[in-house]
Design a protein around this motif. Sequence first.
Motif, short mmCIF file in Angstrom:
data_model
loop_
_atom_site.label_atom_id
_atom_site.label_comp_id
_atom_site.label_asym_id
_atom_site.label_seq_id
_atom_site.Cartn_x
_atom_site.Cartn_y
_atom_site.Cartn_z
N ASP A 129 0.82 -1.21 0.00
CA ASP A 129 0.00 0.00 0.00
C ASP A 129 0.85 1.26 0.00
N LYS A 130 2.07 1.17 0.57
CA LYS A 130 2.95 2.33 0.69
C LYS A 130 4.35 1.98 0.23
N LYS A 131 5.04 2.97 -0.34
CA LYS A 131 6.45 2.78 -0.70
C LYS A 131 7.26 2.61 0.57
N GLY A 132 8.35 1.82 0.46
CA GLY A 132 9.24 1.64 1.59
C GLY A 132 8.83 0.53 2.54
N GLU A 133 7.72 -0.17 2.24
CA GLU A 133 7.33 -1.27 3.11
C GLU A 133 7.39 -2.58 2.33
N LYS A 134 7.46 -3.67 3.08
CA LYS A 134 7.47 -4.98 2.46
C LYS A 134 6.14 -5.21 1.76
N PHE A 158 13.22 -16.33 -6.60
CA PHE A 158 12.95 -17.03 -5.34
C PHE A 158 14.20 -17.75 -4.85
N GLU A 159 14.98 -18.28 -5.78
CA GLU A 159 16.20 -19.00 -5.41
C GLU A 159 17.16 -18.11 -4.63
N ARG A 160 17.23 -16.83 -5.01
CA ARG A 160 18.11 -15.89 -4.31
C ARG A 160 17.57 -15.54 -2.93
N ILE A 161 16.24 -15.47 -2.81
CA ILE A 161 15.65 -15.24 -1.48
C ILE A 161 15.99 -16.42 -0.58
N GLU A 162 15.88 -17.62 -1.11
CA GLU A 162 16.21 -18.82 -0.34
C GLU A 162 17.68 -18.80 0.09
N ASP A 163 18.59 -18.36 -0.80
CA ASP A 163 20.01 -18.25 -0.46
C ASP A 163 20.21 -17.28 0.71
N MET A 164 19.47 -16.18 0.70
CA MET A 164 19.61 -15.17 1.77
C MET A 164 19.09 -15.68 3.11
N LYS A 165 18.23 -16.70 3.08
CA LYS A 165 17.70 -17.25 4.33
C LYS A 165 18.80 -17.85 5.19
N LYS A 166 19.96 -18.14 4.61
CA LYS A 166 21.09 -18.64 5.40
C LYS A 166 21.52 -17.58 6.41
N ASP A 167 21.34 -16.31 6.04
CA ASP A 167 21.73 -15.21 6.92
C ASP A 167 20.56 -14.60 7.67
N VAL A 210 8.76 -14.27 0.53
CA VAL A 210 8.46 -13.54 -0.69
C VAL A 210 7.83 -12.19 -0.33
N GLY A 211 8.18 -11.15 -1.09
CA GLY A 211 7.66 -9.81 -0.85
C GLY A 211 8.52 -8.97 0.07
N ASP A 212 9.41 -9.60 0.84
CA ASP A 212 10.24 -8.85 1.79
C ASP A 212 11.22 -7.91 1.10
N PHE A 213 11.54 -8.17 -0.16
CA PHE A 213 12.43 -7.29 -0.92
C PHE A 213 11.63 -6.29 -1.76
N ALA A 214 10.32 -6.24 -1.52
CA ALA A 214 9.39 -5.35 -2.22
C ALA A 214 9.27 -5.69 -3.70
N GLU A 215 9.48 -6.96 -4.03
CA GLU A 215 9.31 -7.39 -5.42
C GLU A 215 7.83 -7.66 -5.71
N ASN A 216 7.39 -7.28 -6.92
CA ASN A 216 6.01 -7.57 -7.32
C ASN A 216 5.84 -9.02 -7.75
N ILE A 217 6.84 -9.54 -8.46
CA ILE A 217 6.76 -10.90 -8.98
C ILE A 217 7.99 -11.66 -8.51
N THR A 218 7.75 -12.72 -7.74
CA THR A 218 8.83 -13.61 -7.32
C THR A 218 8.87 -14.73 -8.34
#
Length: 143
Positions: free
Chosen positions: A11-16, A48-57, A63-71
């Motif tokens: 709904d707003k810029k700057g949010e997940k 999605f594969e890159r989001i999964e890689d980041m889950k190590k850290d 999904v959506g945490d990087f403010a992407e419209n399409i994962t």
Amino acid sequence: MGTVQAVNISDKKGEKKHEVEEILLVEDFGVQDDAHGGSERQVSLLAFERIEDMKKDLATLKVGDFAENITTTGIAASQLKPGMRVAIGDSLLEITQIGKTCHHGCSIRKEVGYCIMPKEGVFGKVLQGGKVRKGDRIAVLNS
């Protein structure tokens, strides 16, 4: 070929963003009912594969945490270049940008020390609108 893993809006810029059942891409605008609609980066995609890689850290990422419209799955930013066209569901995008400058308030970068959007985020302009849902096919039309 790739596949849509999730579609997301905020709904707003700057949010997940939060996952929704479908999004409507509007020609030369972006995602209907999304805070970034009408901006120069009309639609954002992230693998999605890159989001999964980041889950190590950061195990809580989703999904959506990087403010992407399409994962996406099966399509990486390294496969795309500005000017390429990508068909997703009934819609057609032209890739306009790979990566972006992370805003200073990026909570992921603050917590982990880095963010994948500056190198992995893909942005496109809507050439032909249409609905996009989880499971839709993604086809790169030119390389």
